[in-house]
Structure formats: C-alpha cells, structure tokens
Design an enzyme around this catalytic site. Structure first.
Site, PDB file in Angstrom:
ATOM      1  N   ARG A  18      -0.393  15.932  33.462  1.00 43.22           N
ATOM      2  CA  ARG A  18      -1.539  16.552  32.814  1.00 43.22           C
ATOM      3  C   ARG A  18      -1.867  17.873  33.480  1.00 43.22           C
ATOM      4  NH1 ARG A  18      -5.398  14.352  29.628  1.00 43.22           N
ATOM      5  NH2 ARG A  18      -5.582  16.580  29.400  1.00 43.22           N
ATOM      6  N   ARG A  72       7.926  29.427  25.300  1.00 42.14           N
ATOM      7  CA  ARG A  72       9.205  30.008  24.872  1.00 42.14           C
ATOM      8  C   ARG A  72       9.623  31.186  25.756  1.00 42.14           C
ATOM      9  NH1 ARG A  72       9.934  25.464  23.178  1.00 42.14           N
ATOM     10  NH2 ARG A  72       9.085  24.857  21.173  1.00 42.14           N
ATOM     11  N   TYR A  80      -5.195  21.382  37.451  1.00 41.43           N
ATOM     12  CA  TYR A  80      -6.418  21.817  36.776  1.00 41.43           C
ATOM     13  C   TYR A  80      -6.849  23.136  37.407  1.00 41.43           C
ATOM     14  CZ  TYR A  80      -6.358  17.294  34.620  1.00 41.43           C
ATOM     15  OH  TYR A  80      -5.965  16.204  33.889  1.00 41.43           O
ATOM     16  N   CYS A 134       1.072  21.717  19.180  1.00 45.44           N
ATOM     17  CA  CYS A 134      -0.286  22.158  19.505  1.00 45.44           C
ATOM     18  C   CYS A 134      -1.252  21.417  18.584  1.00 45.44           C
ATOM     19  CB  CYS A 134      -0.446  23.658  19.289  1.00 45.44           C
ATOM     20  SG  CYS A 134       0.416  24.661  20.498  1.00 45.44           S
ATOM     21  N   ARG A 174     -11.349  17.070  36.001  1.00 43.90           N
ATOM     22  CA  ARG A 174     -10.823  16.028  36.887  1.00 43.90           C
ATOM     23  C   ARG A 174     -10.967  16.473  38.331  1.00 43.90           C
ATOM     24  NH1 ARG A 174      -7.593  11.741  35.132  1.00 43.90           N
ATOM     25  NH2 ARG A 174      -8.073  11.084  37.248  1.00 43.90           N
ATOM     26  N   ARG A 230      -5.297  22.358  27.264  1.00 45.48           N
ATOM     27  CA  ARG A 230      -4.872  21.168  27.995  1.00 45.48           C
ATOM     28  C   ARG A 230      -3.408  20.865  27.706  1.00 45.48           C
ATOM     29  NH1 ARG A 230     -10.200  20.074  26.308  1.00 45.48           N
ATOM     30  NH2 ARG A 230     -11.552  19.163  27.895  1.00 45.48           N
ATOM     31  N   GLU A 253      -8.530  19.721  20.244  1.00 44.56           N
ATOM     32  CA  GLU A 253      -9.303  18.674  20.918  1.00 44.56           C
ATOM     33  C   GLU A 253     -10.447  18.218  20.013  1.00 44.56           C
ATOM     34  OE1 GLU A 253      -9.513  17.030  23.992  1.00 44.56           O
ATOM     35  OE2 GLU A 253      -7.520  17.791  24.433  1.00 44.56           O
TER      36      GLU A 253
END
Length: 127
Positions: A6, A62, A107, A74, A115, A89, A77
């Site tokens: 993540r 890319r 992060y 893609c 987080r 994210r 959220e």
C-alpha cells in the site's frame, strides 16, 4: 507468496503535472523501500479522491522501464465526508518471498495521516 503493498500521497492541486510527479515520487519510494522489480508486480490499483480529475495517475507508471506490461487500473475512492482530499492511493499486488511484516507501505506528505502506525514505523527504520 503474493503480497500487497500500500501507499498514498497527496497533491496540493488538481493539475496534471503535479499528479504525475507525485505518482512518480510515490512509486519510486515503493520500489526503493521494497527492492521491487516490475516483473514481480501482478497488478496495480490506483485510486484517487473525487477532487482529482486532471489525468490518470497510471500514466506516470508508464514512465518507468519495464512497467508498460504491468496491468493498471485507476478508480475513484468512496467520497466519505471529512476524508483526506487530493489523495492518490496505491495497492500493488506483488510476488515476494518477504514476510507480511517486512513489506514497507509508503505514506508521503499529508497521506501520513492515513496510517500513522505504518508511517512512524517506516520513519524510525530509516533513521
């Protein structure tokens, strides 16, 4: 083993240049911290908050050698009230011999708020 990595990063504005640069910055850190090679990556899922509409962050992937064959999606959220704005994210699905606890989730910028437990662990390890 199959593992998930993540990561998240924020931008200050919805501009193509900033979105692509931030996406690239996040991917560089994920690659570096996890000693990742594109051949290990089964897929990449990138989500953005609904205030990011200028470009697809996947375009930045890319730019990396070997990443043109990595399947990327893609998505947006869920727009939860009070959630972190202007956020990109990542969820990378990778083949790795590492234990779950050894995967480094990244992060950056304001996304550290998402987080703090992982961000603090990461910062203390690199000190």
């Amino acid at each position: 083993m199959i593992r998930g990595i993540r990561g998240a990063i924020t931008v200050t504005s919805d501009s193509e240049h900033e979105i692509l640069d931030a996406t690239e910055e996040l991917l560089i850190e994920i690659i570096k911290e996890n000693q990742l090679d594109a051949e290990q990556v089964a897929q990449a899922l990138i989500t953005v908050t609904n205030d990011i509409t200028s470009t697809f962050p996947a375009v930045a992937l890319r730019r990396f050698p070997g990443w043109s064959y990595v399947p990327v999606t893609c998505a947006q959220e869920i727009p939860v009230a009070g959630s972190l704005p202007l956020c990109i994210r990542f969820l990378l699905t990778v083949n790795s011999d590492k234990k779950q606890a050894d995967i480094k989730h990244i992060y950056l910028r304001e996304a550290k708020k998402l987080r703090p437990d992982l961000s603090l662990t990461r910062e203390s390890q690199s000190s």
